[in-house]
Design a protein around this motif. Structure first.
Motif, short mmCIF file in Angstrom:
data_model
loop_
_atom_site.label_atom_id
_atom_site.label_comp_id
_atom_site.label_asym_id
_atom_site.label_seq_id
_atom_site.Cartn_x
_atom_site.Cartn_y
_atom_site.Cartn_z
N PHE A 141 1.07 -1.14 0.64
CA PHE A 141 -0.31 0.00 0.20
C PHE A 141 0.48 1.08 -0.01
O PHE A 141 1.79 1.33 0.25
N ILE A 142 0.38 2.68 -0.90
CA ILE A 142 0.92 3.40 -0.56
C ILE A 142 0.35 4.36 -0.46
O ILE A 142 -1.23 4.81 -1.51
N GLY A 143 0.08 4.73 0.49
CA GLY A 143 -0.91 5.67 1.36
C GLY A 143 -2.39 4.61 1.13
O GLY A 143 -1.73 3.81 1.86
N THR A 144 -3.92 4.72 0.69
CA THR A 144 -4.45 4.22 0.36
C THR A 144 -4.58 3.43 -0.72
O THR A 144 -5.47 2.43 -1.34
N SER A 145 -3.43 3.48 -1.75
CA SER A 145 -3.80 2.61 -2.85
C SER A 145 -3.07 1.37 -2.84
O SER A 145 -1.77 1.86 -2.55
N GLU A 186 15.14 -0.84 0.68
CA GLU A 186 14.25 -2.36 1.29
C GLU A 186 13.39 -1.44 0.82
O GLU A 186 12.53 0.09 1.01
N GLU A 187 12.33 -2.70 1.73
CA GLU A 187 10.88 -2.82 1.16
C GLU A 187 10.20 -1.32 2.17
O GLU A 187 9.20 -0.71 1.82
N SER A 188 10.68 -0.96 3.39
CA SER A 188 10.20 -0.15 3.90
C SER A 188 10.39 1.31 3.10
O SER A 188 9.72 1.82 4.22
N ASP A 189 11.55 1.13 2.65
CA ASP A 189 12.00 2.73 2.19
C ASP A 189 11.57 2.75 0.53
O ASP A 189 10.98 4.32 0.04
N MET A 190 11.03 1.76 0.09
CA MET A 190 9.98 1.64 -0.90
C MET A 190 8.79 3.01 -1.27
O MET A 190 8.77 3.83 -2.05
N GLU A 191 7.99 2.99 0.03
CA GLU A 191 6.50 3.60 0.04
C GLU A 191 7.60 5.05 -0.18
O GLU A 191 6.91 6.17 -0.87
N LYS A 192 8.08 5.73 0.67
CA LYS A 192 8.34 7.16 0.58
C LYS A 192 9.48 6.86 -0.07
O LYS A 192 8.70 8.59 -0.93
N ILE A 193 10.03 5.84 -1.41
CA ILE A 193 10.39 6.68 -2.47
C ILE A 193 9.72 6.93 -3.53
O ILE A 193 9.27 7.88 -4.31
N VAL A 194 8.96 6.23 -4.07
CA VAL A 194 7.78 6.16 -4.78
C VAL A 194 6.60 7.36 -4.57
O VAL A 194 6.41 8.34 -5.89
N GLU A 245 7.21 -6.66 -11.40
CA GLU A 245 6.62 -4.96 -10.97
C GLU A 245 5.75 -5.38 -9.99
O GLU A 245 4.74 -6.25 -10.51
N TYR A 246 5.20 -3.95 -8.88
CA TYR A 246 4.05 -3.83 -8.41
C TYR A 246 3.28 -2.69 -9.60
O TYR A 246 3.99 -1.67 -9.86
N ALA A 247 2.38 -2.83 -9.58
CA ALA A 247 1.02 -2.16 -10.55
C ALA A 247 -0.39 -1.45 -9.72
O ALA A 247 -0.64 -2.39 -8.91
N GLY A 248 -0.57 -0.05 -10.23
CA GLY A 248 -1.59 0.25 -9.23
C GLY A 248 -2.10 1.65 -9.96
O GLY A 248 -1.59 2.22 -11.01
N LYS A 249 -2.82 2.05 -9.15
CA LYS A 249 -3.20 3.50 -9.01
C LYS A 249 -3.12 4.70 -8.13
O LYS A 249 -3.09 4.26 -7.06
#
Length: 152
Positions: free
Chosen positions: A6-10, A42-50, A20-24
């Protein structure tokens, strides 16, 4: 790897066939397809970077559209010639501002790689000034923006 992130609520779903991960996410006020591949992060940094990259796109619309228009300054003339010849329906000739105002982000792809994260996006236009094609914009990890050509 997690099947869903999840990135935010997406929600982003992992596709094993292409890694690849895909979403909107919302970009420039529109729901936009976003995909990313995780390289050395690290997956923990991924949300911040995206999130950082999507926010950068949102805050740099002028820089992105300028990169396209600088390399495609003839597109206004081409469209106006098509209008004059009856090949493109419009109320009259268009301007560069008309093209810029018609642009939106069709999709974004991010290569998540820590400080070396690069990304690209495809611009589309409404009305369809590109006749089904997309304008590729490449953005380096240092935020250098370049027009990569037309796709499709």
């Amino acid at each position: 790897m997690e099947k869903k992130i999840f990135i935010g609520t997406s929600e982003f779903t992992f596709d094993e066939s292409n890694g690849e991960y895909a979403g909107k996410l919302t970009v420039w006020g529109r729901e936009t397809d976003v995909a990313f591949e995780i390289k050395n992060t690290e997956e923990s940094d991924m949300e911040k970077i995206v999130t950082e990259k999507i926010n950068w796109i949102g805050n740099n619309k002028d820089k992105i559209t300028s990169a396209f228009m600088e390399e495609s300054d003839d597109c206004v003339d081409v469209i106006n010639d098509m209008i004059e010849d009856g090949e493109f329906e419009a109320d009259g000739p268009i301007t560069a501002a008309d093209v810029v105002n018609a642009l939106f982000v069709n999709n974004v792809f991010i290569w998540v790689n820590g400080l070396n994260t690069e990304f690209m996006l495809d611009l589309d236009a409404e009305p369809d000034y590109f006749y089904g094609h997309l304008a590729c914009i490449e953005i380096s990890s240092g935020y250098k923006v370049e027009f990569g050509g037309m796709n499709g």
